[in-house]
Design a protein around this motif. Structure first.
Motif, short mmCIF file in Angstrom:
data_model
loop_
_atom_site.label_atom_id
_atom_site.label_comp_id
_atom_site.label_asym_id
_atom_site.label_seq_id
_atom_site.Cartn_x
_atom_site.Cartn_y
_atom_site.Cartn_z
N THR A 93 0.85 -1.19 0.00
CA THR A 93 0.00 0.00 0.00
C THR A 93 0.88 1.24 0.00
N GLY A 94 0.28 2.39 -0.30
CA GLY A 94 0.98 3.66 -0.20
C GLY A 94 1.77 4.02 -1.44
N LEU A 95 2.60 5.04 -1.29
CA LEU A 95 3.37 5.58 -2.41
C LEU A 95 4.87 5.49 -2.15
N SER A 96 5.29 4.40 -1.49
CA SER A 96 6.71 4.17 -1.32
C SER A 96 7.32 3.80 -2.67
N ARG A 97 8.62 3.94 -2.75
CA ARG A 97 9.32 3.54 -3.97
C ARG A 97 9.06 2.07 -4.29
N LYS A 98 9.12 1.23 -3.26
CA LYS A 98 8.90 -0.20 -3.46
C LYS A 98 7.51 -0.47 -4.05
N HIS A 99 6.49 0.13 -3.43
CA HIS A 99 5.13 -0.16 -3.88
C HIS A 99 4.86 0.39 -5.28
N ILE A 100 5.37 1.59 -5.58
CA ILE A 100 5.15 2.17 -6.90
C ILE A 100 5.80 1.34 -7.99
N ASP A 117 -0.47 5.82 -20.40
CA ASP A 117 -0.33 7.23 -20.75
C ASP A 117 -0.28 8.10 -19.51
N LEU A 118 -1.02 7.71 -18.47
CA LEU A 118 -1.05 8.50 -17.24
C LEU A 118 -1.01 7.55 -16.04
N TYR A 119 -0.06 7.78 -15.15
CA TYR A 119 0.05 6.99 -13.92
C TYR A 119 -0.24 7.94 -12.76
N GLN A 120 -1.23 7.59 -11.94
CA GLN A 120 -1.76 8.52 -10.95
C GLN A 120 -1.58 8.02 -9.52
N ALA A 121 -1.21 8.93 -8.65
CA ALA A 121 -1.21 8.65 -7.21
C ALA A 121 -2.66 8.70 -6.74
N HIS A 122 -3.19 7.55 -6.37
CA HIS A 122 -4.62 7.42 -6.10
C HIS A 122 -5.07 8.26 -4.89
N ARG A 123 -4.18 8.52 -3.99
CA ARG A 123 -4.41 9.43 -2.87
C ARG A 123 -3.05 9.99 -2.45
N TYR A 124 -3.05 10.91 -1.51
CA TYR A 124 -1.79 11.43 -0.96
C TYR A 124 -1.34 10.49 0.15
N PHE A 137 8.17 8.10 -9.22
CA PHE A 137 7.40 8.41 -10.42
C PHE A 137 8.33 8.83 -11.56
N ALA A 138 9.37 9.58 -11.23
CA ALA A 138 10.32 10.00 -12.25
C ALA A 138 10.99 8.79 -12.89
N ASP A 139 11.33 7.80 -12.08
CA ASP A 139 11.94 6.59 -12.63
C ASP A 139 10.96 5.82 -13.52
N VAL A 140 9.68 5.83 -13.13
CA VAL A 140 8.67 5.17 -13.96
C VAL A 140 8.58 5.85 -15.32
N VAL A 141 8.59 7.19 -15.33
CA VAL A 141 8.52 7.93 -16.57
C VAL A 141 9.77 7.70 -17.41
N ARG A 142 10.93 7.80 -16.79
CA ARG A 142 12.18 7.67 -17.55
C ARG A 142 12.39 6.26 -18.09
N SER A 143 11.78 5.28 -17.44
CA SER A 143 11.88 3.91 -17.94
C SER A 143 10.90 3.65 -19.09
N GLY A 144 10.04 4.64 -19.39
CA GLY A 144 9.09 4.50 -20.47
C GLY A 144 7.82 3.76 -20.08
N LEU A 169 12.48 17.48 -11.19
CA LEU A 169 12.82 16.18 -11.74
C LEU A 169 12.58 16.09 -13.24
N ARG A 170 11.97 17.14 -13.80
CA ARG A 170 11.69 17.22 -15.23
C ARG A 170 10.78 16.09 -15.71
N ILE A 171 9.69 15.92 -14.99
CA ILE A 171 8.66 14.97 -15.41
C ILE A 171 7.33 15.72 -15.51
N PRO A 172 6.46 15.30 -16.43
CA PRO A 172 5.21 16.02 -16.67
C PRO A 172 4.09 15.62 -15.69
N PHE A 173 3.78 16.52 -14.77
CA PHE A 173 2.71 16.35 -13.80
C PHE A 173 1.53 17.15 -14.35
N VAL A 174 0.49 16.46 -14.84
CA VAL A 174 -0.50 17.14 -15.68
C VAL A 174 -1.94 17.05 -15.20
#
Length: 335
Positions: A93-100, A117-124, A137-144, A169-174
């Motif tokens: 659960t949560g938004l740890s690096r491991k879980h993401i 196309d879009l990966y979302q943090a379901h809650r804070y 999240f930046a690593d997820v984006v950079r890995s494609g 981090l130069r990732i698109p938060f949209v």
């Protein structure tokens, strides 16, 4: 179908998107789900929203099966991470690096795609440093594995902090995915102005208030069998609206819908899309005809008189208190 830009990006999404929160793997089994997805595609919907937690990963699998064989480049597939899945272990659960990083791999496998196309943090996540989350999240984006990043139900302060880190981090938060409809307008005071400033769009869920704004729930009558009000997940968002006073006010919307040549559901969706910060309204549907009808709301522009009439009819039934934003983010660990 109308298409809108997602935040301050070059990505266009369909103004009506198809979501499978309490349908696929729950109310709707795989065969009928495939029929519904095909109806969405035929109606011009190209944007599909799901989450790993929906039906404990089954919804992602069903959506992946239903979209198999479609041209991937013609679709926008969104999913989310946060809530527990699988055996609900202490790191599930949560938004740890491991879980993401583990969750994105599972989502891609179930959705049968190399990327979302879009990966979302379901809650804070109040228990993981925001820096850790955004770096993952930046690593997820950079890995494609994801092209863009979004969130759901974040407060203005959380949006600002996350956006600042994304810029570093130069990732698109949209995008932000909140609940929003004519009865529930809590994002209007602060979230929407903040997002306009930051270049973040709303991808809203519950545009018809879990069916309340369709008029099918009548004052003084029992709720229809098989409706969202009878679903253990959907009912959480609907129970406070099922008062005779609110339902009576909703019934007053019927003449306004008739005057616009719309159903009440289409009126509700068109109202949401009148907000220029909304990129897409997520609609569900357990029957293909519902999806086709919802999609027909795209591009419908309501008159000023109709918009004023909606405000007058709903009156004090509308919730506008922006202080409740963010309360959906769990205040304790869920596993």
């Amino acid at each position: 179908m109308e298409f809108r830009y997602l935040g301050n990006s070059g990505l266009k999404v369909s103004a009506i998107s198809y979501g499978n929160w309490v349908t696929h793997g729950s109310q709707v089994e795989a065969d009928r789900a495939t029929v519904c997805v095909r109806a969405a595609l035929e109606a011009g919907i190209t944007t599909f929203d799901t989450a790993d937690v929906y039906a404990n990963t089954a919804a992602e699998k069903i959506l992946g099966d239903a979209l198999a064989g479609q041209r991937r480049e013609s679709l926008e597939i969104f999913t989310k991470v946060y809530f527990p899945t699988g055996p609900r272990g202490h790191n599930d659960t949560g938004l740890s690096r491991k879980h993401i990083l583990e969750s994105i791999n599972g989502s891609l496998q179930r959705l049968q795609t190399d990327y979302v196309d879009l990966y979302q943090a379901h809650r804070y996540d109040h228990f993981t440093p925001l820096e850790e989350t955004m770096e993952a999240f930046a690593d997820v984006v950079r890995s494609g594995k994801a092209l863009y990043i979004g969130v759901s139900e974040w407060t203005p302060e959380q949006l600002r902090a996350g956006h600042a880190l994304a810029r570093e981090l130069r990732i698109p938060f949209v995008s932000n995915q909140p609940q929003y409809n004519a009865l529930y307008r809590v994002i209007e005071p602060e979230v929407v102005p903040t997002c306009r400033e930051l270049g973040i769009s709303q991808v809203v869920f519950s545009p018809i208030a879990q069916g309340v704004l369709t008029g099918k729930y009548k004052p003084g009558q029992p709720v229809p069998e098989g409706s969202r009000a009878t679903d253990k997940d959907g009912s959480v968002f609907i129970k406070n609206l099922l008062t005779d006073d609110t339902l009576s006010k909703v019934q007053q919307l019927q003449p306004l819908a008739d005057a616009e040549g719309l159903t009440m559901a289409q009126l509700a969706i068109a109202w949401v899309l009148a907000n220029d910060n909304v990129a897409s309204a997520i609609t569900g549907g357990s029957r293909p005809e519902q999806i086709t009808a919802n999609a027909a709301a795209a591009g419908k522009k309501l008159s000023a008189e109709t918009l004023a009439g909606i405000d007058a009819a709903l009156g004090d039934a509308v919730q506008r208190d922006g202080s409740v934003v963010g309360q959906a983010s769990p205040s304790r660990r869920l596993s």
